[in-house]
Design an enzyme around this catalytic site. Sequence first.
Site, short mmCIF file in Angstrom:
data_model
loop_
_atom_site.label_atom_id
_atom_site.label_comp_id
_atom_site.label_asym_id
_atom_site.label_seq_id
_atom_site.Cartn_x
_atom_site.Cartn_y
_atom_site.Cartn_z
N GLU A 161 0.82 -1.21 0.00
CA GLU A 161 0.00 0.00 0.00
C GLU A 161 0.86 1.27 0.00
OE1 GLU A 161 -3.01 0.54 3.23
OE2 GLU A 161 -4.40 -0.08 1.65
N HIS A 191 8.40 -26.60 0.19
CA HIS A 191 7.66 -27.65 -0.52
C HIS A 191 6.51 -27.06 -1.33
CE1 HIS A 191 9.59 -31.04 1.70
NE2 HIS A 191 9.84 -30.06 2.54
N LYS A 199 -14.30 1.83 -2.99
CA LYS A 199 -15.13 2.19 -1.83
C LYS A 199 -16.39 2.92 -2.28
CE LYS A 199 -11.56 2.62 1.74
NZ LYS A 199 -10.87 3.55 2.65
#
Lengths: 428, 428
Positions: A269, A290, A401
């Site tokens: 951010e 792995h 938003k």
Amino acid sequence: MYVDLGNALGTRPGLDRDTLDRLDERVADAHGTIAAGREAEEHGYAALNLPETTDADAIRSAVSRFENPAAVLTVGIGGSALGAATVANALDSEVDAYFLDNVDPEWVTRKLDALPLDRTVVNVVSRSGTTAETLSNFLVVRDAMESAGVDWTDRTFVTTGEEGNLRELANKHDLPALDVPDGVPGRFSALSTVGLACAAIQGHDLDALLQGGADAMDSLSGSLYDSPGYAYGAVSYALARRGAGVNAMMPYAESLETFAEWFAQLWAESLGKDGVGQTPARALGATDQHSQLQLYRAGPNDKLVTLVRPREYEDRAIPETDLDGLSYLGGKSLGELLDAEFEATEASLKAAAVPNVRIELERVDERNLGELLYAMEAATVLYGELDNVSTFTQPAVEWGKKAARGLLGGGDFEEADAVQDKETLVVE
Amino acid sequence: MYVDLGNALGTRPGLDRDTLDRLDERVADAHGTIAAGREAEEHGYAALNLPETTDADAIRSAVSRFENPAAVLTVGIGGSALGAATVANALDSEVDAYFLDNVDPEWVTRKLDALPLDRTVVNVVSRSGTTAETLSNFLVVRDAMESAGVDWTDRTFVTTGEEGNLRELANKHDLPALDVPDGVPGRFSALSTVGLACAAIQGHDLDALLQGGADAMDSLSGSLYDSPGYAYGAVSYALARRGAGVNAMMPYAESLETFAEWFAQLWAESLGKDGVGQTPARALGATDQHSQLQLYRAGPNDKLVTLVRPREYEDRAIPETDLDGLSYLGGKSLGELLDAEFEATEASLKAAAVPNVRIELERVDERNLGELLYAMEAATVLYGELDNVSTFTQPAVEWGKKAARGLLGGGDFEEADAVQDKETLVVE
């Protein structure tokens, strides 16, 4: 804190020592900017003063009315949750810490069902008091407490700005209220009221957390060679500019798994803007050997791998065995195995010319954690200066938003119209 | 399963429909190779036959001797744990599932302390019977059971190859033993004994899991437009070739968080080789809108974002409120909020020209989960064909294994010598 850049040199993408020395001249300039910003308590830079400006007594005092809680529930999202979660998941406590940092309804219900609501302290964290996810979850939690016959006003406190819904709520119901510090973006707020209230309830040593931060703060100077945080930030920047677009943050300690998430927010951010930024990838040693190591070693030359480990920990012996081919493990310990894998992975990356950095803490405790968090924040701020980005803003999240708010009937937004116009190409 | 490629077109890096149609000719060829490999049960391709070849009765029968367990503990790492963990964390059960997939000693101790060992079933999973982490953890668990006065031979079973330590152990102590299927790499083994034994103990419907896989299997044909799995694999490949080096897998459901980890292994270890491969980034909606979205939207043009959600779930109402500016949330539900955020994020990425794909399941249950897992495996295999890589091997992890073994005194390996020769540049 100990940062070893040795394996960041001579790799692809790679640096040499001369390049680092030249970069150090820019670090001096950037440090001047940062120091001036801190001095003037400018937005964002003020976060780097938190080890001095955070009032641990005020935090302890605010939560002192909650006696013997079984659990603390933080209702917040992003930077309002990740700092507290990082500390909570790194350090043992008899008080369980829970986080409502998502609005998945089934998951929220499961969390609430698992909580002893009459012995839980609720901390609602939102600077504005209007964060949709956080306030929705708070309304749900409050309702659940009322349904359970628990007086929510006895068990709730808020961490918020000087004005807004949560401040008014606190005033109306006489709830303890902590101030979100001015000039500190959420993702830089771990060492403030935002990150430390949960830790206080869990009984952690806030002074040691802040002392660790202060130690890292004191190391900041005009050279990357003097400060572990700056060293990490400068090398990450230089590698990113040379093609290491991905930074795999890989602690070799389960207790630091949430730290990797916290780092991912801080890094993404703060630095992801204007078409630049290094993409954080969360990994975990030894497990991801792995899973991700094949790609890191043999995939595109676009990785920096950051290996983090504590030097001291409570070890556990591996019992002797007569199982075929495993006698070499008997008499060793899980810690020796983990350390061998850490060093083997580090060397295996270097052998494949993949740059990597080693970060070591003495142990995972309050002081070392405070130092680590501060150092990573300093690394982020330095990287932002070197890359000339606006480190402390996050403009690209506003579009969504507005769109979400529009979709929910919270006003007219052209962004919501764009959602309706989606083109599809469906395979089912 | 529903895959919508609409937002993968017309972006940067981007595709248009003509490109996709041209690519579809290569999909036809690749499908021919895959179909032939499946027919001949070749290594790797055999994994795509699992919905037909897995014997659910044998799995149920093997675990039937364990009555009313409180918990099941899988001791395995990488592909020996992630498939089972994905199912366990997606679906509710009264039997708790735990995983020892790391050798962090403090964490192992904490897990063992939390387990009711006398009511826990232990599943040790390793094809070779020599995986250092898994066998070390097994020795530790066995010792802990003995110390607790629990007869480990009553509560343990193994999932392993035809020969080796675990097979011998099972023979010696009359433990139930499940066969790891031939030709199935660990990361492709979710729908086999490896992934399903834990699910059986948890009481999940193995037949439905396999039926979901079979449905996805039946969709495979010579065109990406007929199969959701192929559609996803082809588009991911084409975008990666055009610069989308990162694939952010972002489910909007906490229950699918482990699925994103499972996918990350599948994708990274299968496709990350020869200098190519798309780096998986694990994300979670809506939480990571407050963490990674800034970077995804405004950072480098190197991302594909994969958005996954269930269409149906148990919703939870948001109570009405008089809090300032939040009346638009009252009367809505958390699910409506989450869905609005999903669609808003999707549109916000498209508005910033960031390619994204939407994957929807009807709901998170056995059938849909089986379909999702299979489809992602098919996507991986197709991508590997299109990119001409050796999808089913992981040669780059061998170097580190040898080095670690050498460091622990398990033999002479030149890799271990390289570890000792590390160059350092320390800042502390």
